[in-house]
Structure formats: C-alpha cells, structure tokens
Motif scaffolding. Structure first.
Motif, PDB file in Angstrom:
ATOM      1  N   PRO A  15       0.815  -1.216   0.000  1.00  0.00           N
ATOM      2  CA  PRO A  15       0.000   0.000   0.000  1.00  0.00           C
ATOM      3  C   PRO A  15       0.849   1.266   0.000  1.00  0.00           C
ATOM      4  CG  PRO A  15      -0.767  -1.573   1.643  1.00  0.00           C
ATOM      5  CD  PRO A  15       0.564  -2.057   1.172  1.00  0.00           C
ATOM      6  N   SER A  16       0.241   2.353  -0.442  1.00  0.00           N
ATOM      7  CA  SER A  16       0.925   3.645  -0.512  1.00  0.00           C
ATOM      8  C   SER A  16       1.472   4.055   0.844  1.00  0.00           C
ATOM      9  CB  SER A  16      -0.038   4.715  -1.010  1.00  0.00           C
ATOM     10  OG  SER A  16      -0.674   4.323  -2.201  1.00  0.00           O
ATOM     11  N   SER A  17       2.694   4.571   0.850  1.00  0.00           N
ATOM     12  CA  SER A  17       3.282   5.038   2.108  1.00  0.00           C
ATOM     13  C   SER A  17       2.856   6.457   2.433  1.00  0.00           C
ATOM     14  CB  SER A  17       4.811   4.947   2.047  1.00  0.00           C
ATOM     15  OG  SER A  17       5.319   5.760   1.000  1.00  0.00           O
ATOM     16  N   VAL A  18       2.848   7.323   1.425  1.00  0.00           N
ATOM     17  CA  VAL A  18       2.525   8.740   1.607  1.00  0.00           C
ATOM     18  C   VAL A  18       1.510   9.142   0.550  1.00  0.00           C
ATOM     19  CG1 VAL A  18       3.442  11.104   1.672  1.00  0.00           C
ATOM     20  CG2 VAL A  18       4.870   9.186   2.445  1.00  0.00           C
ATOM     21  N   THR A  19       0.521   9.921   0.950  1.00  0.00           N
ATOM     22  CA  THR A  19      -0.415  10.520   0.012  1.00  0.00           C
ATOM     23  C   THR A  19      -0.285  12.030   0.103  1.00  0.00           C
ATOM     24  OG1 THR A  19      -1.976   8.678   0.221  1.00  0.00           O
ATOM     25  CG2 THR A  19      -2.837  10.742  -0.662  1.00  0.00           C
ATOM     26  N   LEU A  20      -0.295  12.683  -1.056  1.00  0.00           N
ATOM     27  CA  LEU A  20      -0.225  14.143  -1.115  1.00  0.00           C
ATOM     28  C   LEU A  20      -1.400  14.643  -1.943  1.00  0.00           C
ATOM     29  CD1 LEU A  20       2.925  12.922  -1.800  1.00  0.00           C
ATOM     30  CD2 LEU A  20       3.417  15.273  -1.086  1.00  0.00           C
ATOM     31  N   LEU A  21      -2.042  15.704  -1.455  1.00  0.00           N
ATOM     32  CA  LEU A  21      -3.201  16.276  -2.123  1.00  0.00           C
ATOM     33  C   LEU A  21      -2.970  17.782  -2.263  1.00  0.00           C
ATOM     34  CD1 LEU A  21      -5.746  14.765  -3.064  1.00  0.00           C
ATOM     35  CD2 LEU A  21      -6.891  15.570  -0.994  1.00  0.00           C
ATOM     36  N   HIS A  22      -3.207  18.299  -3.481  1.00  0.00           N
ATOM     37  CA  HIS A  22      -3.062  19.733  -3.742  1.00  0.00           C
ATOM     38  C   HIS A  22      -4.414  20.301  -4.127  1.00  0.00           C
ATOM     39  CE1 HIS A  22      -1.539  23.213  -6.418  1.00  0.00           C
ATOM     40  NE2 HIS A  22      -1.462  23.577  -5.149  1.00  0.00           N
ATOM     41  N   GLY A  23      -4.830  21.359  -3.429  1.00  0.00           N
ATOM     42  CA  GLY A  23      -6.118  21.984  -3.674  1.00  0.00           C
ATOM     43  C   GLY A  23      -6.051  22.948  -4.849  1.00  0.00           C
ATOM     44  N   VAL A  24      -6.408  22.464  -6.044  1.00  0.00           N
ATOM     45  CA  VAL A  24      -6.383  23.304  -7.243  1.00  0.00           C
ATOM     46  C   VAL A  24      -7.575  24.243  -7.246  1.00  0.00           C
ATOM     47  CG1 VAL A  24      -6.413  23.273  -9.776  1.00  0.00           C
ATOM     48  CG2 VAL A  24      -5.137  21.521  -8.510  1.00  0.00           C
ATOM     49  N   ARG A  31      -8.006  25.556   1.764  1.00  0.00           N
ATOM     50  CA  ARG A  31      -7.978  26.795   1.016  1.00  0.00           C
ATOM     51  C   ARG A  31      -7.306  26.508  -0.323  1.00  0.00           C
ATOM     52  NH1 ARG A  31      -5.604  29.721   5.953  1.00  0.00           N
ATOM     53  NH2 ARG A  31      -3.691  29.833   4.710  1.00  0.00           N
ATOM     54  N   LYS A  32      -7.640  27.301  -1.319  1.00  0.00           N
ATOM     55  CA  LYS A  32      -7.024  27.104  -2.626  1.00  0.00           C
ATOM     56  C   LYS A  32      -5.506  27.182  -2.514  1.00  0.00           C
ATOM     57  CE  LYS A  32      -7.079  28.684  -7.427  1.00  0.00           C
ATOM     58  NZ  LYS A  32      -7.686  29.603  -8.413  1.00  0.00           N
ATOM     59  N   GLY A  33      -4.824  26.215  -3.124  1.00  0.00           N
ATOM     60  CA  GLY A  33      -3.366  26.191  -3.097  1.00  0.00           C
ATOM     61  C   GLY A  33      -2.768  25.382  -1.972  1.00  0.00           C
ATOM     62  N   ASP A  34      -3.589  24.924  -1.043  1.00  0.00           N
ATOM     63  CA  ASP A  34      -3.058  24.116   0.061  1.00  0.00           C
ATOM     64  C   ASP A  34      -2.503  22.799  -0.463  1.00  0.00           C
ATOM     65  OD1 ASP A  34      -3.854  26.049   1.825  1.00  0.00           O
ATOM     66  OD2 ASP A  34      -5.549  24.931   2.627  1.00  0.00           O
ATOM     67  N   LEU A  35      -1.407  22.371   0.132  1.00  0.00           N
ATOM     68  CA  LEU A  35      -0.827  21.068  -0.164  1.00  0.00           C
ATOM     69  C   LEU A  35      -0.707  20.306   1.149  1.00  0.00           C
ATOM     70  CD1 LEU A  35       2.069  20.355  -2.641  1.00  0.00           C
ATOM     71  CD2 LEU A  35       1.839  19.064  -0.529  1.00  0.00           C
ATOM     72  N   VAL A  36      -1.311  19.130   1.212  1.00  0.00           N
ATOM     73  CA  VAL A  36      -1.327  18.326   2.433  1.00  0.00           C
ATOM     74  C   VAL A  36      -0.738  16.958   2.119  1.00  0.00           C
ATOM     75  CG1 VAL A  36      -2.784  17.259   4.204  1.00  0.00           C
ATOM     76  CG2 VAL A  36      -3.327  19.545   3.348  1.00  0.00           C
ATOM     77  N   ALA A  37       0.135  16.489   3.009  1.00  0.00           N
ATOM     78  CA  ALA A  37       0.715  15.148   2.887  1.00  0.00           C
ATOM     79  C   ALA A  37       0.436  14.389   4.177  1.00  0.00           C
ATOM     80  CB  ALA A  37       2.219  15.228   2.640  1.00  0.00           C
ATOM     81  N   TRP A  38       0.102  13.096   4.051  1.00  0.00           N
ATOM     82  CA  TRP A  38      -0.137  12.313   5.262  1.00  0.00           C
ATOM     83  C   TRP A  38       0.515  10.940   5.166  1.00  0.00           C
ATOM     84  CZ3 TRP A  38      -4.279  13.828   2.116  1.00  0.00           C
ATOM     85  CH2 TRP A  38      -4.962  12.811   1.440  1.00  0.00           C
ATOM     86  N   ASP A  39       0.748  10.378   6.358  1.00  0.00           N
ATOM     87  CA  ASP A  39       1.473   9.123   6.543  1.00  0.00           C
ATOM     88  C   ASP A  39       0.473   7.981   6.659  1.00  0.00           C
ATOM     89  OD1 ASP A  39       3.160   7.083   7.331  1.00  0.00           O
ATOM     90  OD2 ASP A  39       3.511   7.882   9.345  1.00  0.00           O
ATOM     91  N   ASN A  40       0.349   7.181   5.605  1.00  0.00           N
ATOM     92  CA  ASN A  40      -0.667   6.124   5.590  1.00  0.00           C
ATOM     93  C   ASN A  40      -0.412   5.001   6.583  1.00  0.00           C
ATOM     94  OD1 ASN A  40      -2.763   6.700   3.521  1.00  0.00           O
ATOM     95  ND2 ASN A  40      -0.970   6.922   2.201  1.00  0.00           N
ATOM     96  N   ALA A  41       0.820   4.873   7.066  1.00  0.00           N
ATOM     97  CA  ALA A  41       1.116   3.820   8.035  1.00  0.00           C
ATOM     98  C   ALA A  41       0.715   4.203   9.456  1.00  0.00           C
ATOM     99  CB  ALA A  41       2.605   3.465   7.998  1.00  0.00           C
ATOM    100  N   SER A  42       0.346   5.468   9.683  1.00  0.00           N
ATOM    101  CA  SER A  42      -0.007   5.869  11.051  1.00  0.00           C
ATOM    102  C   SER A  42      -1.247   6.752  11.120  1.00  0.00           C
ATOM    103  CB  SER A  42       1.165   6.618  11.701  1.00  0.00           C
ATOM    104  OG  SER A  42       1.373   7.881  11.093  1.00  0.00           O
ATOM    105  N   VAL A  43      -1.933   6.933   9.994  1.00  0.00           N
ATOM    106  CA  VAL A  43      -3.098   7.823   9.942  1.00  0.00           C
ATOM    107  C   VAL A  43      -4.171   7.174   9.076  1.00  0.00           C
ATOM    108  CG1 VAL A  43      -3.916   9.999   8.929  1.00  0.00           C
ATOM    109  CG2 VAL A  43      -1.841   9.993  10.294  1.00  0.00           C
ATOM    110  N   ILE A  44      -5.437   7.347   9.459  1.00  0.00           N
ATOM    111  CA  ILE A  44      -6.533   7.097   8.532  1.00  0.00           C
ATOM    112  C   ILE A  44      -7.264   8.413   8.301  1.00  0.00           C
ATOM    113  CG2 ILE A  44      -6.788   4.653   9.044  1.00  0.00           C
ATOM    114  CD1 ILE A  44      -9.228   5.310  10.769  1.00  0.00           C
ATOM    115  N   HIS A  45      -7.985   8.485   7.198  1.00  0.00           N
ATOM    116  CA  HIS A  45      -8.629   9.742   6.824  1.00  0.00           C
ATOM    117  C   HIS A  45      -9.933   9.438   6.099  1.00  0.00           C
ATOM    118  CE1 HIS A  45      -6.578   8.498   3.160  1.00  0.00           C
ATOM    119  NE2 HIS A  45      -7.401   9.281   2.470  1.00  0.00           N
ATOM    120  N   THR A  46     -10.738  10.463   5.922  1.00  0.00           N
ATOM    121  CA  THR A  46     -11.950  10.351   5.128  1.00  0.00           C
ATOM    122  C   THR A  46     -12.262  11.690   4.489  1.00  0.00           C
ATOM    123  OG1 THR A  46     -14.301   9.763   5.097  1.00  0.00           O
ATOM    124  CG2 THR A  46     -13.503  10.852   7.076  1.00  0.00           C
ATOM    125  N   ALA A  47     -12.812  11.621   3.276  1.00  0.00           N
ATOM    126  CA  ALA A  47     -13.370  12.808   2.645  1.00  0.00           C
ATOM    127  C   ALA A  47     -14.743  13.097   3.246  1.00  0.00           C
ATOM    128  CB  ALA A  47     -13.502  12.583   1.139  1.00  0.00           C
TER     129      ALA A  47
END
Length: 323
Positions: free
Chosen positions: A131-140, A285-301
């Motif tokens: 599974p993915s180690s790191v996920t990064l999301l950029h708010g376009v 906010r527009k332009g935000d970039l967030v990265a999270w650690d999939n081995a120690s975090v869960i998330h939801t939209a």
C-alpha cells in the motif's frame, strides 16, 4: 496512553538546512502546518530532510497557499520516495498521468476526475500488496462550503486499546478487498439534517445516471482485485511504533476469527479510533498542499455540494509490505 501534545517548532541551523521552516500544530494530537518554504522551486536537501522529519513526527503536514504546477507538485512528492500510479487510470491527469484527479466538476456531462472518492475512514490502497506510504493532495480549486478532510492518529488509537483487545488483534491479519464506495459522499459522523438530505438527493441522481450508462472504471474493478491480508496493528517502517491499520469499508474479515466476531470487532476498532474528540478536521484553502502518513493515519473525505466546484490533484508514494 495518549499522543504527546505538539508544540510550535523552528529549526535553528544553517541557511540551506530548513532553518527557515516554521511549524504550528493543527491540533493537540495530530498534524502540523509548516511555513517558510516555496514549493514552486525545488527544495534543498536540507529542507527536504527537515520536511521529512516533521512529517514523520506530526503524521499530517499542511503547506498553505502553494501555487504549484503539476511538475512542481511531482518534484516535491518525490522527496518522500518514488511516485506510484493509481491502479485505476481513467481519472489520471492527461499531461501528467502520475497525478490522480479528484473532482465533482463535469464538462459536457462527463466527470473530469473521480467524484465521491475516499468517503469512508481508511488508509490508502490497503487492498494491494504494498500500500501507498505517503499521500499528497493539492487543492487546485476548493469549495466555499464542504469538502473538508478528516484525519485520525492510529498510534494514539492503538495506545488507547484495552489490554484484552490488544492481545486479541496483535499478530492477526485483516482481509482487505477492493469494493467500490462511489456514492457514499461523506465519512463525517457529524452531518446536519440539511447535509443528509443533500447527500441523498445527489446519491439518487448519480445512481440514475449510472443505470443509464456503461459501468464506471471503479465499478468494473470492484471485487475483482485479489484480496490482501495485512496486520490489524502494523509496525511503522520508519518510526518502529505500533499503529492500528484500518480501512473501514475494505476490511471484510480477520484470519483466525469467525466473521461474527471479526466484523463487529473491525467496526468497533474504526469507531473507537475516530471518536470526534480525536479527529483533526482540515478545512481547505485554494493552493493548500497536504501530505499524510498512511502507516499511522486514517482519513476520510466529507461531502462537497454539487454546486461547489472541487478539483484536487493527488499523488501517492510507493510503500512496503506492512508488517
């Protein structure tokens, strides 16, 4: 044992070491906003090392107001490791296929990205061997209302387990199966009645559209990917700490336990790990970039109203087999 409270932190070293990077906690138990870095240019080796150190300490990092082109986004993500393609290619960026596009925007009646993705508590891509180690999301483009992302700390969730539950899950593996969850639209437990009604209206609309069209790429993949077995509590490959490893919709059982025991246990683990007082709600906010650690975090939209345009670019970094 609760997670250690976070603190404001500024590195005091040389000019290329990341000394200018300032840190503010996003909550008492998870996440940090970092400033003093411009991702439109390549970060230095010292900055990259500092960012990685902060990432593994805080588990979720946010860098606000970044006007980065796809090339710069990819370049930054690579400080964490090799980029991996998403296993469904239908929603990839046309010029930069490493980027997976998440969006509720439609052009000529067709979605420009994946809508309704990630609307359950999960760690990313647990249904594959590595599974993915790191996920990064950029708010376009971000909505004025809705579209938050929620995060929960799985070190903390494991540490809060009672001894009997910890003894029951340690050494056991959960069965993960890819199942499409396209029209759930929110993993938020704290929805208003208005939001619930909006979600039901949108769900009916999307289901009617689906009935009149060919199966979607995610529908074709659903239940067709080989099952994987991963530890219910994994050892982090970088920090060495134990963390729960959960995917609320893709976990379908636990090896060695009857379904009548395993499924309620998995449901309870997810519910206890995501109690509202332990959840970080990130408002984009527009332009935000967030990265999270999939081995120690869960998330939801969470729910984005259909009249609120949302375009997010997503990258994931290769991981290892969980142990």
């Amino acid at each position: 044992m609760q997670a250690e409270p976070m603190r404001s932190d500024t590195q005091q070293e040389g000019p290329n070491s990341g000394a200018q990077i300032h840190v503010e906690p996003l909550s008492p138990f998870l996440g940090a906003e970092i400033s003093g870095v411009d991702l439109s240019r390549a970060v230095t080796g010292g900055e990259a090392a500092r960012i990685r150190e902060l990432f593994y300490r805080h588990q979720v990092i946010a860098i606000r107001d970044q006007d980065v082109a796809p090339e710069a986004f990819i370049r930054f993500a690579e400080i964490f490791g090799p980029i991996e393609p998403f296993f469904i290619g239908a929603y990839n960026h046309l010029q930069h296929p490493q980027i997976y596009v998440l969006s509720n925007v439609r052009k000529e009646g067709k979605p420009i990205g994946r809508d309704g993705a990630g609307t359950h508590w999960h760690s990313d891509s647990t249904f594959v061997e590595k599974p993915s180690s790191v996920t990064l999301l950029h708010g376009v483009e971000v909505p004025a209302r809705g579209g938050d992302t929620l995060f929960a700390n799985m070190y903390d969730a494991y540490d809060r387990l009672d001894p009997d539950t910890r003894a029951l899950i340690d050494g056991r593996r959960a069965v993960h199966r890819y199942q499409r969850k396209e029209f759930v639209f929110s993993g938020d437990r704290d929805l208003s009645e208005e939001e619930k009604a909006e979600i039901e209206d949108l769900k009916r609309k999307r289901l009617a559209e689906e009935a009149a069209a060919a199966p979607s790429p995610t529908q074709r993949k659903s239940n067709a990917v080989p099952e994987q077995r991963h530890p219910v509590a994994r050892t982090h490959p970088v920090t060495g700490r134990k963390a729960l490893y959960l995917n609320d919709e893709m976990m379908v059982g636990i090896d060695g336990l009857e379904d009548g025991v395993a499924r309620p246990l998995l449901r309870r683990l997810c519910e206890e790990a995501t109690t509202p007082d332990r959840v970080l709600r990130f408002k984009w906010r527009k332009g935000d970039l967030v990265a999270w650690d999939n081995a120690s975090v869960i998330h939801t939209a969470t729910f984005t109203p259909p009249d609120q345009p949302r375009i997010m670019h997503r990258l994931t970094v290769e991981g290892t087999v969980p142990v």
